[in-house]
Design an enzyme around this catalytic site. Structure first.
Site, PDB file in Angstrom:
ATOM      1  N   LYS A 113       0.831  -1.196   0.000  1.00  0.00           N
ATOM      2  CA  LYS A 113       0.000   0.000   0.000  1.00  0.00           C
ATOM      3  C   LYS A 113       0.874   1.258   0.000  1.00  0.00           C
ATOM      4  CE  LYS A 113      -3.641  -2.102   2.877  1.00  0.00           C
ATOM      5  NZ  LYS A 113      -4.809  -1.946   1.992  1.00  0.00           N
ATOM      6  N   ARG A 139     -10.364 -11.417   1.899  1.00  0.00           N
ATOM      7  CA  ARG A 139     -11.275 -12.422   1.337  1.00  0.00           C
ATOM      8  C   ARG A 139     -10.610 -13.801   1.304  1.00  0.00           C
ATOM      9  NH1 ARG A 139     -11.423  -9.003  -4.101  1.00  0.00           N
ATOM     10  NH2 ARG A 139     -10.969  -7.464  -2.493  1.00  0.00           N
TER      11      ARG A 139
END
Length: 500
Positions: free
Chosen positions: A280, A354
């Site tokens: 990120k 996920r």
């Protein structure tokens, strides 16, 4: 903070301050408002006539009695227009009273229990909302402050004033429920606010075990070796980049019938998310300590349900790890084999939430559950779609979604349903595995949920994407800056209503 109920007349109140609520445009005072105005020699009606206090939602005026009344200050708090009233207005009123008391460096105050609300609102529900408002507004994360710590103001007790003893039972019941729901939400706030060097997966497991023991909830915390035996290759794959070992936390509370299948709550527990190899940007990466908000929410809600002795069977599942880049980290292009046996092609290591949830959802099927709800700070796409106002809700069961919608209305923890059309599956099809872990930018929140759907086999399932809801950046009436605790009261309310 202690919240208590006192049966006494308004003339007998002796405290550092007393708060009372009014609706906007309430020019003719009635009931307790009229009585207090008389005790203050018309001070309230004079403020209203002058236009200095209108009762607008969120307005707080401070009146200083000069006639010898037993309380030094009176907080007049606006509820807004009566026709728009809901329980969150009284929750917010409690929060604003706490904010004003802190601003004036008070330690305690009284709150006159309202007698002018629409008749459909029950005393127990009003007292619960008011209790939640004052406790949640009083929250502050001061654990790591060492300078001027003695200057931090915390309200020690709030007294709800109601002369009619016939109402005491309902008000006290609401107060007790509100204390537990607030405790649960504040526990989530603590964990979201804790630094990632302290709240590691190991520490989250230890804290869960400690609290579970205290509240008679069964708890298991599985090690990497035990996780490997279960075949949870998805969770283990994400965990490879960190020196902190992953954990799989299982809480079980049995308050329902022995033959009854449980409700299962699943929470994403990434205690720090750098994005891994797909790293990120540095800006705001510190906020990724809160990427375990889903885990904190479901654990806290489970413990709250146990403390309330709710008549349901409940299981809480939390896959928890860090997501870091290293020489051993999982990489774009890797293929992971999940517990279900389905293979996952990794295109982006920053879509790790996920991936770990895939194993937890597969594990949930062991319980043959009535329903499964997962919570996760899953996608930035959900924040783009809904901002910081509501969580995204997607799922396979309308009845379960309606339960959550009803709980949302009662708790003011907003959510909004997004579709799961079959066409979205095309975006996550892989050429070399069963599924890929990202479908690209279009409909990102939906394709992430569709990925989860592929592992939520054989039971009613709903996913809540709480990205954008886990942190409060500005501060609201009863939600200070930092971890918000969103979702805890929502889940507890849904579980309280389960048999209705």
């Amino acid at each position: 903070m202690e919240v208590k109920v006192l049966n006494t007349d308004l003339a007998q109140i002796k405290d550092e301050a007393v708060a009372i609520t009014f609706f906007e445009g309430e020019k003719v005072l009635k009931g307790k408002g009229k009585q207090l105005d008389s005790l203050l020699s018309g001070g309230i009606s004079n403020l209203i006539k002058s236009g200095d206090f209108t009762g607008k939602a969120g307005q707080v005026a401070v009146f200083y009695p000069q006639n010898g009344y037993g309380t030094k200050r009176v907080f007049l708090i606006g509820l807004g227009k009566k026709e728009k009233f809901d329980l969150d207005k009284i929750r917010a009123a409690g929060g604003r009273a706490v904010q004003k008391a802190k601003e004036l460096k008070l330690k305690r105050f009284a709150f006159i229990y309202p007698d002018n609300l629409p008749a459909k609102f029950q005393n127990q529900d009003v007292a619960q909302a008011l209790t939640e408002g004052v406790i949640l507004a009083n929250y502050e994360m001061a654990k790591y402050k060492t300078v001027d710590k003695d200057k931090i103001i915390s309200i020690e007790d709030v007294t709800l004033i109601e002369k009619d003893s016939k109402k005491s039972s309902a008000i006290n019941k609401g107060r007790e429920i509100g204390e537990i729901t607030s405790w649960s939400a504040c526990l989530t706030r603590d964990w979201v606010n804790f630094p990632p060097n302290e709240l590691t997966p190991t520490k989250l497991g230890e804290e869960s075990k400690k609290l579970a023991l205290k509240y008679n909830v069964k708890c298991q915390v599985l090690s990497p070796e035990e996780i490997k035996k279960l075949g949870m290759g998805a969770l283990l794959g994400v965990a490879k980049g960190s020196q902190e070992p992953c954990r799989f936390i299982i809480l079980e509370y049995n308050g329902g019938r022995k033959t009854e299948s449980p409700v299962v709550l699943v929470g994403k527990g990434i205690t720090f998310d750098s994005g891994g190899i797909s790293i990120k940007p540095a800006e705001n990466m510190d906020q990724m300590k809160g990427d375990m908000a889903g885990a904190a929410t479901v654990i806290s809600a489970g413990l709250g349900a146990a403390r309330l002795k709710l008549p349901v069977n409940l299981v809480v599942l939390v896959p928890t790890t860090e997501n870091l880049p290293s020489g051993t980290a999982y990489k774009p292009g890797d293929i992971l084999t999940s517990m279900s046996g389905k293979t996952i092609e990794v295109l982006n290591t920053d879509a790790e939430g996920r991936v770990v949830l895939a194993d937890a959802l597969a594990y949930a099927s062991r319980y043959k559950p009535q329903a499964v709800i997962d919570l996760a700070t899953l996608t930035g796409a959900c924040v783009v779609a809904l901002g910081n106002v509501a969580a995204g809700m997607l799922g396979t069961d309308d009845k379960l979604k309606n339960r959550l919608k009803d709980a949302s209305k009662k708790t003011a923890e907003k959510l909004w349903e997004l579709p799961l059309f079959e066409e979205y599956e095309e975006q996550i099809k892989s050429n070399i595995a069963d599924v890929k872990n990202t479908g690209g930018r279009p409909a990102g929140a939906i394709t992430a949920a569709y990925f989860l759907k592929m592992f939520a086999d054989g039971y009613p399932w709903v996913h809540l994407d709480i990205a954008g809801m886990d942190l409060e950046e500005k501060g609201k009436a009863y939600v200070p800056k930092g971890g918000s605790g969103y979702g805890v009261r929502l889940l507890i309310q849904m579980l309280r209503d389960w048999r209705r």
